[in-house]
Enzyme design. Structure first.
Site, PDB file in Angstrom:
ATOM      1  CB  ILE A  89      -9.560 -11.092 -25.440  1.00 33.90           C
ATOM      2  CG1 ILE A  89      -8.472 -10.049 -25.745  1.00 33.90           C
ATOM      3  CG2 ILE A  89      -9.587 -11.398 -23.941  1.00 33.90           C
ATOM      4  CD1 ILE A  89      -8.714  -8.708 -25.025  1.00 33.90           C
ATOM      5  CG  HIS A 105      -8.453 -14.275 -19.133  1.00 36.38           C
ATOM      6  ND1 HIS A 105      -7.090 -14.341 -19.232  1.00 36.38           N
ATOM      7  CD2 HIS A 105      -8.762 -14.858 -17.953  1.00 36.38           C
ATOM      8  CE1 HIS A 105      -6.598 -14.928 -18.146  1.00 36.38           C
ATOM      9  NE2 HIS A 105      -7.587 -15.263 -17.363  1.00 36.38           N
ATOM     10  CB  CYS A 132     -27.222  -2.249 -23.913  1.00 31.88           C
ATOM     11  SG  CYS A 132     -27.649  -3.993 -23.776  1.00 31.88           S
ATOM     12  CB  SER A 173       4.278 -15.668 -18.976  1.00 33.61           C
ATOM     13  OG  SER A 173       3.100 -15.055 -18.440  1.00 33.61           O
ATOM     14  CG  ASN A 197       5.940 -20.595 -23.225  1.00 36.75           C
ATOM     15  OD1 ASN A 197       4.900 -20.151 -23.704  1.00 36.75           O
ATOM     16  ND2 ASN A 197       6.789 -19.850 -22.519  1.00 36.75           N
ATOM     17  CG  LEU A 198      10.180 -18.156 -27.675  1.00 36.43           C
ATOM     18  CD1 LEU A 198      10.175 -18.871 -29.020  1.00 36.43           C
ATOM     19  CD2 LEU A 198       9.970 -16.662 -27.883  1.00 36.43           C
ATOM     20  CB  ALA A 215       3.131 -21.568 -30.815  1.00 41.52           C
TER      21      ALA A 215
END
Ligand code: BV8
Length: 232
Positions: A89, A105, A132, A173, A197-198, A215
Site C-alpha cells: 500500500i 490491497h 469526504c 511470503s 525472495n530473501l 530484491a
C-alpha cells in the site's frame, strides 16, 4: 512477451518499510491479521486510523530502491505487455518510475468514504474524521483492503494471469490469498514462473524456478535478463 509481476512487502524492505511477518513484526508486535480487519475498525476505529496515519506519515522518510527502479525500466520497454500487481500500500513503485501499478490491497495515499463509497487521493491523517470531499459525510476510512474484504481489480488480474508468458513473484511470503494463489493459476495456464525472495516463501514449491537473496540485487539482474530476451 507478456509478463505479470506480483510484489509484496519484501520489495520495500530495503527502502526501510517494515515487512509484516519477518522477525521484527510490523507494528508494536500487533499481528497484521488482528488490525487490518473491518471488525477491528468497527471496535477500535481510532486505533486502526492511527495505525494507518503512522504508516502514511512514514512514507516521507522512505525512498524507492533499485528493485522498484528496475521494474520501471522493464515497463519502459514492455509497456502494456507488463502488468505490475502489488500487495503493498506504499507508493514506492510509483516513486521508482512505474506508471501502471495495480494496488490490489489498496493504497495508503487514498481514502475511501463509507458513505458514498468513492475513493479520494489523501496524504494527511484520517484520525480526526474529516468530511469526504465528495459527499461531505465524516466517514472516511483508509482505502486499504482488509482481511475478509475483496481485493481490487481481481478480474483484470485473473485475465492477465491466464494469458501471461511469465509470472514473477517478488518479496512476498505467500501467506495471504488470493495473491498467494496467483502462481498456481499462471502455471496452470502455461506461464513460466519465478520467485525472487530473501528466503523460500510458503508457496515456493509452486514455482518452476526460485532465486533467493535481496530484491535490490535479484530484481535488477532479472530485469537485465528480460531486456536481453526482448531485444534478441
Ligand atoms: C479475500 C492491506 C475473498 C492492509 C493486507 C484460509 C485459507 C486461505 C485464505 C484465507 C483463509 N482464511 C482467510 C482467508 C482469506 C484471507 C487470507 O489470506 N488470510 C491469511 C492470513 C490466511 N484473505 C483475505 O481476506 C483477502 N480477501 O480473500 O476475499 C476473495 C478471494 C478471491 C477473490 C475475491 C474475493 C484480503 C487479504 C488482504 C489483506 N490486507 N494488506 C495493510 O497493508 O495494512 S494483507 C498484508 O499481507 C499486506 O498487504 C501484505 O502485502 C500481505 C502479504 O504479506 P507480504 O507482502 O508477503 O509480506 P510478508 O511480511 O508476509 O513477507 C515479506 C516477504 O519478503 C518474506 O517472505 C521475506 O522473506 C521477504 N523479504 C524480506 N526482505 C526482503 C525480502 N525479499 C527480498 N528482498 C528483501 N530485502
Amino acid at each position: 512477451m507478456n509478463v505479470v509481476v506480483l510484489t509484496g512487502a519484501g520489495i520495500s524492505a530495503e527502502s526501510g518499510v517494515p515487512t509484516f511477518r519477518d522477525a521484527d513484526g510490523l507494528w508494536e508486535g500487533h499481528r497484521i491479521e488482528d488490525v487490518a480487519t473491518p471488525e477491528a475498525y468497527d471496535v477500535k476505529p481510532s486505533m486502526v486510523q492511527k495505525f494507518y496515519d503512522d504508516r502514511r506519515a512514514a512514507l516521507a522518510q522512505v525512498a524507492p530502491n533499485p528493485a522498484h527502479e528496475a521494474l520501471a525500466r522493464l515497463e519502459d520497454v514492455l509497456g502494456e505487455d507488463l502488468l505490475l500487481v502489488t500487495q503493498n500500500i506504499d507508493d514506492l513503485h510509483e516513486r521508482g518510475g512505474s506508471r501502471r501499478v495495480v494496488h490490489m490491497h489498496g493504497e495508503l495515499l487514498s481514502a475511501l468514504c463509507r458513505s458514498c463509497n468513492r475513493r479520494t487521493p489523501w496524504a494527511d491523517g484520517l484520525s480526526d474524521f474529516p468530511p469526504c470531499p465528495r459527499c461531505g459525510v465524516n466517514e472516511l476510512r483508509p482505502d486499504v483492503v482488509w482481511f475478509g474484504e475483496v481485493p481490487y481489480e481481481m478480474d483484470r488480474i485473473q485475465r492477465a494471469l491466464m494469458s501471461t508468458d511469465v509470472f514473477v513473484s517478488i518479496g512476498t511470503s505467500g501467506a495471504v490469498y488470493p495473491a498467494a494463489g496467483f502462481v498456481q493459476l499462471a502455471r496452470a495456464c502455461g506461464a513460466q514462473t519465478l520467485e525472487l525472495n530473501l528466503v523460500p516463501s510458503e508457496g515456493s514449491s509452486f514455482f518452476a524456478e526460485a532465486r533467493h537473496g535481496r530484491a535490490s540485487d535479484l530484481v535488477p539482474l532479472w530485469v537485465d535478463e528480460m531486456l536481453e530476451r526482448t531485444t534478441l
